[in-house]
Design a protein around this motif. Sequence first.
Motif, PDB file in Angstrom:
ATOM      1  N   SER A 155       0.713  -1.157  -0.093  1.00  0.00           N
ATOM      2  CA  SER A 155       0.003   0.158   0.073  1.00  0.00           C
ATOM      3  C   SER A 155       0.803   1.098  -0.003  1.00  0.00           C
ATOM      4  O   SER A 155       0.439   2.145  -0.580  1.00  0.00           O
ATOM      5  CB  SER A 155      -0.909  -0.016   1.230  1.00  0.00           C
ATOM      6  OG  SER A 155      -1.714  -0.901   1.136  1.00  0.00           O
ATOM      7  N   ALA A 156       1.784   1.238   0.653  1.00  0.00           N
ATOM      8  CA  ALA A 156       2.887   2.395   0.768  1.00  0.00           C
ATOM      9  C   ALA A 156       3.490   2.916  -0.588  1.00  0.00           C
ATOM     10  O   ALA A 156       3.590   3.916  -0.960  1.00  0.00           O
ATOM     11  CB  ALA A 156       3.749   2.315   1.918  1.00  0.00           C
ATOM     12  N   ASN A 206      -3.053  13.323  -3.185  1.00  0.00           N
ATOM     13  CA  ASN A 206      -3.897  12.261  -3.566  1.00  0.00           C
ATOM     14  C   ASN A 206      -3.279  10.847  -3.726  1.00  0.00           C
ATOM     15  O   ASN A 206      -3.951  10.149  -4.583  1.00  0.00           O
ATOM     16  CB  ASN A 206      -4.660  13.078  -4.691  1.00  0.00           C
ATOM     17  CG  ASN A 206      -5.640  14.357  -4.502  1.00  0.00           C
ATOM     18  OD1 ASN A 206      -5.978  14.241  -3.331  1.00  0.00           O
ATOM     19  ND2 ASN A 206      -5.585  15.073  -5.593  1.00  0.00           N
ATOM     20  N   GLY A 207      -2.621  10.609  -3.023  1.00  0.00           N
ATOM     21  CA  GLY A 207      -1.793   9.261  -3.024  1.00  0.00           C
ATOM     22  C   GLY A 207      -3.000   8.222  -2.583  1.00  0.00           C
ATOM     23  O   GLY A 207      -2.643   6.989  -2.934  1.00  0.00           O
ATOM     24  N   GLN A 214      -7.030   3.097   2.363  1.00  0.00           N
ATOM     25  CA  GLN A 214      -7.686   4.282   2.680  1.00  0.00           C
ATOM     26  C   GLN A 214      -9.252   3.827   2.937  1.00  0.00           C
ATOM     27  O   GLN A 214      -9.659   2.890   2.452  1.00  0.00           O
ATOM     28  CB  GLN A 214      -7.328   5.217   1.395  1.00  0.00           C
ATOM     29  CG  GLN A 214      -6.121   5.690   1.597  1.00  0.00           C
ATOM     30  CD  GLN A 214      -5.476   6.536   2.790  1.00  0.00           C
ATOM     31  OE1 GLN A 214      -6.351   7.337   3.406  1.00  0.00           O
ATOM     32  NE2 GLN A 214      -4.285   6.117   3.119  1.00  0.00           N
ATOM     33  N   LYS A 215      -9.902   5.008   3.028  1.00  0.00           N
ATOM     34  CA  LYS A 215     -11.574   4.948   3.313  1.00  0.00           C
ATOM     35  C   LYS A 215     -11.971   4.703   1.674  1.00  0.00           C
ATOM     36  O   LYS A 215     -11.530   5.094   0.827  1.00  0.00           O
ATOM     37  CB  LYS A 215     -12.121   6.155   3.693  1.00  0.00           C
ATOM     38  CG  LYS A 215     -11.792   6.435   5.239  1.00  0.00           C
ATOM     39  CD  LYS A 215     -12.532   7.622   5.605  1.00  0.00           C
ATOM     40  CE  LYS A 215     -12.003   7.849   7.161  1.00  0.00           C
ATOM     41  NZ  LYS A 215     -12.458   9.204   7.610  1.00  0.00           N
ATOM     42  N   GLU A 216     -13.149   3.998   1.719  1.00  0.00           N
ATOM     43  CA  GLU A 216     -13.874   3.546   0.416  1.00  0.00           C
ATOM     44  C   GLU A 216     -13.833   4.847  -0.497  1.00  0.00           C
ATOM     45  O   GLU A 216     -13.836   4.800  -1.633  1.00  0.00           O
ATOM     46  CB  GLU A 216     -15.088   2.745   0.507  1.00  0.00           C
ATOM     47  CG  GLU A 216     -15.767   2.361  -0.933  1.00  0.00           C
ATOM     48  CD  GLU A 216     -16.928   1.586  -0.472  1.00  0.00           C
ATOM     49  OE1 GLU A 216     -17.532   1.231  -1.527  1.00  0.00           O
ATOM     50  OE2 GLU A 216     -17.232   1.445   0.742  1.00  0.00           O
ATOM     51  N   THR A 217     -14.412   5.935   0.082  1.00  0.00           N
ATOM     52  CA  THR A 217     -14.701   7.350  -0.431  1.00  0.00           C
ATOM     53  C   THR A 217     -13.299   7.753  -1.197  1.00  0.00           C
ATOM     54  O   THR A 217     -13.441   8.905  -1.948  1.00  0.00           O
ATOM     55  CB  THR A 217     -15.397   8.172   0.286  1.00  0.00           C
ATOM     56  OG1 THR A 217     -14.588   8.257   1.194  1.00  0.00           O
ATOM     57  CG2 THR A 217     -16.948   7.653   0.679  1.00  0.00           C
ATOM     58  N   THR A 222     -10.927  -1.411  -4.720  1.00  0.00           N
ATOM     59  CA  THR A 222     -11.737  -2.386  -3.471  1.00  0.00           C
ATOM     60  C   THR A 222     -10.663  -2.547  -2.373  1.00  0.00           C
ATOM     61  O   THR A 222      -9.436  -2.303  -2.352  1.00  0.00           O
ATOM     62  CB  THR A 222     -12.128  -3.727  -4.003  1.00  0.00           C
ATOM     63  OG1 THR A 222     -10.900  -4.481  -4.365  1.00  0.00           O
ATOM     64  CG2 THR A 222     -12.947  -3.512  -5.300  1.00  0.00           C
ATOM     65  N   ARG A 223     -11.210  -2.956  -1.328  1.00  0.00           N
ATOM     66  CA  ARG A 223     -10.267  -3.501  -0.068  1.00  0.00           C
ATOM     67  C   ARG A 223      -9.293  -4.438  -0.413  1.00  0.00           C
ATOM     68  O   ARG A 223      -8.185  -4.269   0.040  1.00  0.00           O
ATOM     69  CB  ARG A 223     -11.266  -3.853   0.979  1.00  0.00           C
ATOM     70  CG  ARG A 223     -10.607  -4.185   2.384  1.00  0.00           C
ATOM     71  CD  ARG A 223      -9.753  -3.079   2.925  1.00  0.00           C
ATOM     72  NE  ARG A 223     -10.543  -1.865   3.328  1.00  0.00           N
ATOM     73  CZ  ARG A 223     -10.109  -0.838   4.036  1.00  0.00           C
ATOM     74  NH1 ARG A 223      -8.937  -0.506   3.911  1.00  0.00           N
ATOM     75  NH2 ARG A 223     -10.733   0.373   4.347  1.00  0.00           N
TER      76      ARG A 223
END
Length: 337
Positions: A155-156, A206-207, A214-217, A222-223
Amino acid sequence: MFELFRKSRPYKIRSLHDNRKYGVAARNVKELLKKGCNILELPLSGANLCLYEDGTTVTKEFFGTLPDNTELVVLCKDQTWGGAVCDIAQLLSSDQHTKALVRAAKGLLTGEKSPKRQKILSDLLRTLEDRSELESRDEDEDWFRGVESRFKTKSAYLKYNCESRIRSYMKELDEATKSVQKAKVQKECLQAAESISQMLKLDKYNGCYFDRTQKETQRLCTREGWFTCMGPFDQAKCVSLHSINPYSSRESRILFSTWNLDHRIEKKRTIIPDLLEALQNHTSDDINLTYFYRLLFTRDNLKLVHIVCHKKEAHNVPCDPNKIFKRKRQRKKIRLK
């Protein structure tokens, strides 16, 4: 009577729920069924034969046309077989056979000449080798091959990847403002660029768009890390249903770099030129810089697209002239009595 003198021929048989195959020699359907049921320990009553390849029922007449070593399935009463695709479905429905499938697919791919089958096998391998549930470098070292050691999680790294793309847009704006010839106008352009840059820093470039934590929004995936193509700039969606999970494997991570964050209203042809033109006769305080910021760096104007859906021709989508400048507050006129 003729069948009594027919020479026995070899066939391969298996049952519906067992992948093991047995060689059996027989002169006709009746003899093959009898021997097959005996070997497979199945009841002969109501049994029949079908082709392993596509499930076609083997009749007395059809049997005589079969080549040697044809693969057949012995079915008990009320059983059905849809063909080789049933085997694939059964194999993919469980993780039990994943390693064996990977080995088999790699072996087949090595000697495969057909481009179509090569693609099918390659896609299958990408699916089978999905390791998206793993996140850290320690868990999935292969995914991080070629990635700087400072990145400890997938993710990073993908967050950084997105930030880098967004930063490159800011760099283009900076270069454009520096190319302005008139000193007074250039000063306003540099001031506008600095204000936009501050907005971008506040949003951490905006990474979050590529970061599945991050949050879904905020994220575009997807997760689990799946991204879906949003389609060309002039279409509401991707008709080809392109998708990718760069978290799943090193190859998918590399392929994801070919996906584009495409500007619906174009950056170089429209947004930056319109901003610089507005600053020719106005100060940066007069310009709606938030509008230009959102066009350059946010999902208001960005679409994540597969390379096939990235149209290179001019988009011919203009900026909204009503949003370029700030709205001036109407001052109330006070009548003097």
